[in-house]
Design an enzyme around this catalytic site. Structure first.
Site, PDB file in Angstrom:
ATOM      1  N   GLU A 129      46.960  35.277  36.120  1.00 12.53           N
ATOM      2  CA  GLU A 129      45.614  34.677  36.369  1.00 12.53           C
ATOM      3  C   GLU A 129      46.386  33.241  37.171  1.00 12.53           C
ATOM      4  O   GLU A 129      45.576  32.688  37.417  1.00 12.53           O
ATOM      5  CB  GLU A 129      45.033  34.448  34.785  1.00 12.53           C
ATOM      6  N   GLY A 183      45.532  41.900  25.875  1.00 13.45           N
ATOM      7  CA  GLY A 183      44.501  40.346  26.560  1.00 13.45           C
ATOM      8  C   GLY A 183      43.279  40.715  24.695  1.00 13.45           C
ATOM      9  O   GLY A 183      42.982  40.674  23.771  1.00 13.45           O
ATOM     10  N   GLY A 184      42.609  41.490  25.675  1.00 15.02           N
ATOM     11  CA  GLY A 184      41.630  41.522  24.801  1.00 15.02           C
ATOM     12  C   GLY A 184      41.123  42.290  23.766  1.00 15.02           C
ATOM     13  O   GLY A 184      40.925  41.438  23.031  1.00 15.02           O
ATOM     14  N   GLU A 202      52.686  44.234  34.200  1.00 16.37           N
ATOM     15  CA  GLU A 202      50.772  43.911  34.279  1.00 16.37           C
ATOM     16  C   GLU A 202      50.835  44.717  35.569  1.00 16.37           C
ATOM     17  O   GLU A 202      50.364  43.406  36.232  1.00 16.37           O
ATOM     18  CB  GLU A 202      50.345  42.266  33.585  1.00 16.37           C
ATOM     19  N   GLY A 254      42.451  43.286  31.691  1.00 17.75           N
ATOM     20  CA  GLY A 254      40.734  43.491  31.538  1.00 17.75           C
ATOM     21  C   GLY A 254      40.231  43.954  31.967  1.00 17.75           C
ATOM     22  O   GLY A 254      38.541  44.262  32.083  1.00 17.75           O
ATOM     23  N   ASN A 288      47.549  38.008  24.167  1.00 15.03           N
ATOM     24  CA  ASN A 288      47.285  36.353  24.386  1.00 15.03           C
ATOM     25  C   ASN A 288      45.975  37.076  24.455  1.00 15.03           C
ATOM     26  O   ASN A 288      44.825  37.125  24.723  1.00 15.03           O
ATOM     27  CB  ASN A 288      47.705  37.250  26.395  1.00 15.03           C
ATOM     28  N   TRP A 289      46.220  35.623  23.857  1.00 14.44           N
ATOM     29  CA  TRP A 289      44.834  35.304  23.386  1.00 14.44           C
ATOM     30  C   TRP A 289      43.908  34.034  24.373  1.00 14.44           C
ATOM     31  O   TRP A 289      42.512  34.285  24.861  1.00 14.44           O
ATOM     32  CB  TRP A 289      44.454  34.167  22.249  1.00 14.44           C
ATOM     33  N   LYS A 290      44.245  34.244  25.520  1.00 12.23           N
ATOM     34  CA  LYS A 290      43.679  33.457  27.138  1.00 12.23           C
ATOM     35  C   LYS A 290      43.116  32.380  26.303  1.00 12.23           C
ATOM     36  O   LYS A 290      43.020  31.655  25.653  1.00 12.23           O
ATOM     37  CB  LYS A 290      43.132  34.427  27.782  1.00 12.23           C
ATOM     38  N   SER A 304      44.913  46.166  29.646  1.00 10.50           N
ATOM     39  CA  SER A 304      44.255  47.306  28.859  1.00 10.50           C
ATOM     40  C   SER A 304      44.490  48.096  27.770  1.00 10.50           C
ATOM     41  O   SER A 304      44.767  49.462  27.675  1.00 10.50           O
ATOM     42  CB  SER A 304      43.148  47.767  30.161  1.00 10.50           C
ATOM     43  N   HIS A 309      51.524  34.239  34.544  1.00 11.59           N
ATOM     44  CA  HIS A 309      50.610  35.710  34.263  1.00 11.59           C
ATOM     45  C   HIS A 309      49.703  36.135  35.586  1.00 11.59           C
ATOM     46  O   HIS A 309      49.459  34.299  36.281  1.00 11.59           O
ATOM     47  CB  HIS A 309      49.949  34.973  33.324  1.00 11.59           C
TER      48      HIS A 309
HETATM   49  C1  PEP Z   1      46.975  40.167  29.855  1.00 17.86           C
HETATM   50  O1  PEP Z   1      46.107  39.213  29.910  1.00 17.86           O
HETATM   51  O2  PEP Z   1      48.422  39.422  29.372  1.00 17.86           O
HETATM   52  C2  PEP Z   1      46.341  42.023  29.432  1.00 17.86           C
HETATM   53  C3  PEP Z   1      47.008  43.038  29.719  1.00 17.86           C
HETATM   54  O3  PEP Z   1      44.820  41.271  29.266  1.00 17.86           O
HETATM   55  P1  PEP Z   1      44.791  43.262  29.152  1.00 17.86           P
HETATM   56  O4  PEP Z   1      44.580  44.239  27.936  1.00 17.86           O
HETATM   57  O5  PEP Z   1      42.993  42.342  28.345  1.00 17.86           O
HETATM   58  O6  PEP Z   1      43.540  43.870  30.216  1.00 17.86           O
END
Ligand code: PEP
Length: 256
Positions: free
Chosen positions: A101, A238-239, A171, A177, A13-15, A217, A99
């Site tokens: 967010e 994500g990251g 999640e 994050g 997920n590049w957000k 993470s 999600h």
């Molecule tokens: C996400 O955005 O779905 C996520 C899990 O982010 P991260 O891996 O950065 O925690």
């Protein structure tokens, strides 16, 4: 419960990151690094504006494309929204829905997410439904209640046959994050709860086949132990998915 009949998925997920040239470059690096022997699914979720260019890079490869959200209406006067037909036209087969967010920053409710789920299923788009508890829910022992409420609301009025298209991503909000990953044991126990709740809703065969990804993470350094858990069928990342070398390692997780 054995995961051996469920095809794992590693999703990035590049957000709200990368402009089109950067997104195309990252997608090209990942495509180049992909082992020809890979037996599981890999998916990228770039921003709406980068879907077309990433699709140009990944088409003809096993890499799947998702949007990070989707409107529940088909078309019309919905300024700022992006329709199912538009994301399909841009190459998407999947859409990330609910999600954390979207839930916590954009105030999306389970009612809204439920409408998006129904539209996605009707239009042949595979929803990757995200659910997860806040830190205070976990600390006050309310995790399972929160997840059950989300699942009941998000799947309301959806039949077992329709629901069989859905992938769930667990999640925990406190792990997104933050660099704090749920331990493999905590993640596994929560996946077992989610699977048992879905079994109550749709039966054992459904629950056995349901893919549940873990997100929060996930890194090159912890993916192997998470993926070793029997009820963890993949990762939503994500990251770490923004770094070609690290995400390549996540994609090619090792069996331990
Ligand atoms: C996400 O955005 O779905 C996520 C899990 O982010 P991260 O891996 O950065 O925690």
């Amino acid at each position: 419960m054995s995961s051996k009949n469920r095809i794992p998925m590693i999703a990035g997920n590049w957000k709200m990151n990368l402009v089109s040239g950067e997104a195309a470059e990252l997608a090209a690096a990942l495509r180049k690094n992909l082992s020809p022997d890979l037996k599981h699914e890999v998916l990228l979720a770039p921003s709406f504006t980068n879907l077309h260019c990433v699709h140009e890079v990944v088409k003809g490869s096993p890499i799947l494309l998702a949007s990070q959200d989707m409107a529940w209406e088909e078309k019309g006067a919905f300024t700022g929204a992006v329709s199912p037909a538009q994301i399909k036209d841009a190459g998407c087969t999947h859409s990330i829905l609910g999600h954390s967010e979207r839930r916590h920053i954009f105030m999306e409710t389970d009612e809204v997410i439920n409408k998006k789920m129904k539209t996605a299923i009707k239009d042949g788009i595979t929803p990757i439904l995200c659910i997860g508890e806040m830190l205070e829910d976990r600390e006050s022992g309310k995790t399972n209640d929160v997840l059950a409420t989300q699942l009941d609301g998000d799947f309301a009025g959806i039949t077992a046959e329709e629901a069989s298209r859905v992938i769930i991503a667990y999640e925990p909000v406190w792990a997104i994050g933050t660099g704090k990953t749920a331990t493999p044991d905590v993640a596994e126990a929560t996946h077992v709860f989610i699977r048992s709740h879905m079994e109550k809703m749709y039966g054992k065969n459904f629950a056995d086949a349901l893919r549940i990804l873990y997100g929060g993470s996930v890194k090159a350094t912890n993916v192997d132990e998470l993926m070793a858990q029997p009820d963890i069928d993949g990762a939503l990342v994500g990251g770490e998915s923004l770094k070609a070398d690290k995400f390549t390692r996540v994609i090619h997780f090792q069996k331990i």
